[in-house]
Structure formats: structure tokens, C-alpha cells
Design an enzyme around this catalytic site. Structure first.
Site, mmCIF file in Angstrom:
data_model
loop_
_atom_site.group_PDB
_atom_site.id
_atom_site.type_symbol
_atom_site.label_atom_id
_atom_site.label_comp_id
_atom_site.label_asym_id
_atom_site.label_seq_id
_atom_site.Cartn_x
_atom_site.Cartn_y
_atom_site.Cartn_z
ATOM 1 N N SER A 162 0.830 -1.197 0.000
ATOM 2 C CA SER A 162 0.000 0.000 0.000
ATOM 3 C C SER A 162 0.871 1.256 0.000
ATOM 4 C CB SER A 162 -0.961 -0.039 1.195
ATOM 5 O OG SER A 162 -1.956 0.956 1.075
ATOM 6 N N GLU A 261 -2.359 -2.828 -7.817
ATOM 7 C CA GLU A 261 -3.611 -3.119 -7.112
ATOM 8 C C GLU A 261 -4.049 -1.836 -6.435
ATOM 9 O OE1 GLU A 261 -4.007 -3.068 -3.537
ATOM 10 O OE2 GLU A 261 -1.964 -2.334 -3.300
ATOM 11 N N HIS A 329 -5.141 -5.383 -0.990
ATOM 12 C CA HIS A 329 -5.881 -5.053 0.226
ATOM 13 C C HIS A 329 -7.026 -6.015 0.542
ATOM 14 C CE1 HIS A 329 -3.848 -1.237 -0.605
ATOM 15 N NE2 HIS A 329 -4.143 -0.842 0.615
#
Length: 360
Positions: A162, A261, A329
Site C-alpha cells: 500500500s 492493485e 488489500h
């Protein structure tokens, strides 16, 4: 990541009026419009960014090794204890960064203190692995203070994802260090269970190659362009990749398998981010695309889904694209090294990645 991405990305996009990337000058993809060019962005004089070089795989972790948990971005919560317990179950000796539990607004301590913990984790000669406590936002604020010569001198395992995409990218561009895109220590068992624990352990403690198989239940599985391609696996969170334009954090993607992503993004946001990357020229020369999870992407009747928007933006790049990988995630998050050789095969539905650590 939990902050408003629209506000954050608006500022990042405004800063990229003259698109540049770390590495050598690039020109736009034929599919992306008019060509652009420029010279590479540079970090601080102490950052030492090698333009090229072989990937550096850190030594595999083994029971008894000391590892450090730090928070370069957001503030960890009570889930941290479970993640530490899992690392200890691997036989690792877990230490906490001095400022791990600090709070400074929405950040895990001041920039100086978070940088101090990051630097200490990569320079303490007894530390063999560094684990991010959580993401959120804030890593980019401290990266220019890192000394990449220290990283190259004593490479070690780093795990995060992330917001930590920016650190993973900087470790690659500045030191050619292979890192691991996987769960952070703020652990949620309902999202990452026994199989995902083993995926993390195997990635950082064994030299076995890694194979991920397309999961048809993942929304991104609908994105596909047939073919087979090999290259260095690079990338991470799409929001952070876009926000890294014109910084030393964004790798040169020529010849690479781009992995991305994201979470909590609308279909048009995926479109906007990929369009920006196309127009900046950074997708020119990529070998292929591997797509992880589209988590919590809203679906509006009569409009494109996230997968449809992404398919529209990648289908004409002339490279194989494999979606449906459990990276990101969502539930069932698996761990993969970034910086090692990888192959995507859309017929087999597989992403095969060389080990990210070397034997000790």
C-alpha cells in the site's frame, strides 16, 4: 490507505506538469498520445541512486534473527499484537521501533522520528528484517532523508504494501534491493489466515520460487490480454505509483512486469491513474502487466466496473495482462517479492516469481 485519495492525487497530478521518471528519459507509448521527454528526478545527495545494476536479494531470515517493526506512515492499532505474535511464531526475535506507538496528527510520529526509526532499522547491524506496522499515508514525506549507501552496505528483508510502495520503489531505484509486497504487522486474521501466513513465511525464509494462480472470484480476474511475458516484477499500489511520478521512488519499468492493485477507488479513478501513467510515458516498453485486487471498488448499474475501466486502458498496450491475483488489500492477500524475475502466463493463469531472498 484510508485518507481521501482524490485530494492527495490532485496535488500529485498538479506537480507532474512535465512528466519525468527515475531512470533515463522516456517517450510516450504510441497508444498514449504525443511524446514527452525529460531528465530523471533525483533525491538528496546522500541518497545515491544507481541507474542500473543487478538485483540485490537479502539473506533469507531464519529462526533467532532479530527483526524490527516500524511505522513509516500511519498509526498502528491493537491488531499490531497479533502480527508480532505471527512473526514470533516464525522463530524471529521481534523488536519495536522507538517511535512505533507515537501519534502526530494522522501520522505515526513526526517526520524526523519516523525517519529515525527507518534509518535505525536499516543500519543496525544486528537487524535482519524490517516490517512495516501499517500503511495509511506518510511514507513519501521521509524518503528523501534515507541514505541508500547504508541499504546497499547491509541489505535486509523489507515487507510492506500500500503506502509503503514508495519505500519499496526507493529501495529498488537507490539500492536495487528486492523487497516484499505482503501483509503488514497490523494483522487481521479474517483477511489473512493460515495460508497467507505461510505465504509470508515462505517468501522471506526460503529460497523456493513463488507461484500465484489467477483467482476467478477476484474482480480483477475479468482483466486479461492473452500471452506470456517475463521481466522484473515491479510496482505496487496504483495510487502511490501515480503519486511517485517525477520522484526517485518510481522505478524504470522498461522490460518489467508491472504489478498494481488498489482499494476504495471508483472505476473512473483507475482510468484516471492509468491514463496519467500512459501520458507520462512510464508504461512505454513494459513487458507485461500483473493485476492484484480491486478492493471495495463501487459498482454503478449501467457504468463500467473497475475491471472494465482497466481493460479499456491496458488492452491496447500490446503486452500480456493477467488479472485475478490475490495481491493487495483484499481477503487472502499473498506475498510476492518485487525486484526479481517473473513470468506471467495467461493461458495457465499463473504468475511465477523467482525467490526474493538468497541462502545464508
Amino acid at each position: 490507505m484510508t485518507l481521501s485519495r482524490r485530494t492527495f492525487l490532485g496535488a500529485a497530478a498538479a506537480a507532474t506538469t512535465s512528466p519525468l521518471v527515475s531512470g533515463s528519459p522516456v517517450s510516450a507509448s504510441p497508444a498514449s498520445g504525443s511524446p514527452v521527454s525529460g531528465s530523471p528526478a533525483s533525491g538528496s545527495p546522500a541518497s545515491g541512486s544507481p541507474a542500473s545494476g543487478a538485483a540485490i536479494r537479502p539473506p533469507a531470515l531464519r529462526p533467532g534473527d532479530r527483526v524490527r517493526v516500524i511505522a513509516p506512515a500511519g498509526v498502528p492499532d491493537t491488531r499490531l499484537a497479533r502480527g508480532i505474535q505471527i512473526l514470533q511464531s516464525f522463530g524471529l526475535v521481534v523488536e519495536e521501533g522507538k517511535h512505533l506507538h507515537d501519534v502526530y496528527g494522522y501520522l505515526a510520529g513526526t517526520d524526523d522520528d519516523r525517519l529515525a526509526d527507518l534509518t535505525a532499522a536499516f543500519t543496525d547491524p544486528g537487524i535482519k528484517g524490517v516490517f512495516a506496522a501499517r500503511g495509511g499515508y506518510g511514507t513519501q514525506r521521509i524518503l528523501d532523508g534515507m541514505n541508500m549507501r547504508d541499504v546497499r552496505h547491509s541489505p535486509r528483508v523489507f515487507v510492506g504494501f500500500s503506502d509503503l510502495t514508495s519505500l519499496i520503489g526507493r529501495l529498488w531505484t537507490g539500492a536495487r534491493l528486492v523487497s516484499f509486497y505482503g501483509p503488514m504487522v497490523n494483522w487481521t486474521d479474517s483477511r489473512t489466515g493460515p495460508a497467507e501466513i505461510e505465504s509470508l513465511r515462505s517468501a522471506i525464509m526460503t529460497t523456493a520460487p513463488i507461484t500465484l494462480t489467477r483467482d476467478p472470484a477476484e474482480p480483477s480476474a475479468a482483466v486479461t490480454v492473452p500471452g506470456r511475458a517475463s521481466g522484473t516484477l515491479l510496482g505496487g499500489n496504483l495510487t502511490i505509483l501515480q503519486a511517485s511520478l517525477r520522484t526517485p521512488d518510481l522505478p524504470d519499468l522498461r522490460g518489467a512486469i508491472l504489478l498494481f492493485e488498489d482499494t476504495d477507488e471508483a472505476p473512473y479513478s483507475y482510468d484516471r491513474m492509468l491514463t496519467h501513467l500512459r501520458r507520462s510515458g512510464v508504461l512505454k516498453g513494459i513487458a507485461g502487466i500483473a493485476i492484484g485486487q480491486f478492493t471495495n471498488a463501487p459498482v454503478t448499474p449501467g457504468q463500467w466496473t473497475a475491471a472494465q475501466a482497466v481493460q479499456d486502458r491496458v488492452a491496447d498496450l500490446g503486452v500480456p495482462v493477467l488479472g485475478g491475483l490475490r495481491i493487495g488489500h483484499g481477503n487472502g492477500q499473498l506475498t510476492v517479492p518485487l525486484g526479481t524475475r517473473a513470468t506471467i502466463d495467461t493461458a495457465a493463469g499463473t504468475l511465477r516469481v523467482q525467490a526474493g531472498v538468497r541462502a545464508r
